[in-house]
Design an enzyme around this catalytic site. Sequence first.
Site: not given
Ligand code: BES
Ligand code: MN
Ligand code: MN
Length: 459
Positions: A316, A214, A428, A90, A154
């Site tokens: 406002t 308001h 991300h 995912d 995940e």
């Molecule tokens: N692969 C990441 C975690 C990660 C990122 C580990 C960078 C080390 C360095 C994982 O997919 C992730 O994004 N995990 C989430 C966790 C969650 C939603 C419970 C996170 O860390 O925000």
């Molecule tokens: Mn990951």
């Molecule tokens: Mn991630």
Amino acid sequence: MEKSKYQSYIEENKERFIEELLELLKIPSVSADSKFNSDTRRAAGYLKEKFEEAGVDKAEICETAGHPIVYAEKIIDPALPTVLVYGHYDVQPADPYELWDSPPFDPVIKDGKIFARGACDDKGQLYMHLKAFEAMMQNGGVFCNLKFMIEGEEEVGSDNLGVFVKNNRDKIAADVVLISDTSLISNDVPSITVGLRGLSYLEVEVVGPNRDLHSGRYGGAVANPVNVLCKMIASLHDEKNRITIPGFYDKVQELSKEERKKLNEAPFDLEEFKQDLGIKEVWGEEGYTTDERTGIRPTLDVNGIWGGYTGEGAKTVLPSKAFAKISMRLVPDQDSDEITGLFSTHFKSIAPEGVEVKVRPHHGGEPAVIPIDSVHYKAASAAFEETWGKTPVPTRDGGSIPVVSLFQRELGLDSVMLGFGLDSDNIHSPNEKYGVFNYLKGIETIISFLKHYADKGVE
Ligand code: BES
Ligand code: MN
Ligand code: MN
């Protein structure tokens, strides 16, 4: 050095290895958004098919209350060690789409990098394991028993994984877990992640008057939920940037001077760090370095905040409600449920009389630390020495992978975090990418790890 048969095989098949990954990247398996549910399932099906093609004994789609888990295995000899590979198919939502230079689910290769949502996190990294498996199968076979568990939740907290692990203890029984879902310090300074932070994620709502008002007629006489929420959030850090929730630090493990010294020996360039992010100064808890702030200290961050009028122009209005999504990153021995509880009690206690506060927990995950004096760490270190010509540096990462502590608690298993991403891979974020070099080198390193681990055997 003479090329190994694996290096030759990877070199000869690299175009196809990349092509197959691009096919996977085209499938928008966004776990958070139910609009993509059928795509998410399609990604699981694609992996099952590829595992079968690569020569596993069996591959299956295991249903859960949420997105399915792909399970596959190759058992050659019960007397040999068993490695359980974990990954996630995912991906995070691709929003905001307009900030991508090319569409997130239409992968392109530019300057040796594969651009797509999930390229690094975690499709590119999990797919290395499939191709490492294929390369071994085509060149004399695997060195030990292999099991693969690739989940689809995940990025939304692995909610249904715990049940699957509890109900399938025998099926997934192994000697160690192998995960590629973290990053390297850089391609010049390879590293192995030995620590991850936990997570406590929640949403808060501040409710004031029974309707939007308001802001002239009522402003000054009625508590404004957005003002109140901002003040409450601001009070969660003190002047030393420590978190003010009572009891928050009670269970935090303080590291010894020696441990901290060791941690700070990892190469880190503060100027480069600031420049990369376009900031003039770093921020954080007083008395700790940047690496410590992300590696061994807990934190609290607002992930999103909204309320009132945010459209074009001005209106406002004194809003009736305000909201925020808040996450806390945790370190050993903090517990996510306990921290969520402490937050909730404290947050409600600091609310002024004129508003009502609601706290809704989302998901959590526990922190984890992996010992470096173990057979598996040594095998991982030897693998980097063989394939990168350098001894890897152990690092503590700030991100979370809930399954790591779950495996420790439920099965007593450590994870080896052989990740090959880079900070510049934009996980991300818009324009996520993964280097073709890292993809191919990762495959080689995985094979080398399995060889070293099978040689040394179980502790
Ligand atoms: N692969 C990441 C975690 C990660 C990122 C580990 C960078 C080390 C360095 C994982 O997919 C992730 O994004 N995990 C989430 C966790 C969650 C939603 C419970 C996170 O860390 O925000
Ligand atoms: Mn990951
Ligand atoms: Mn991630």
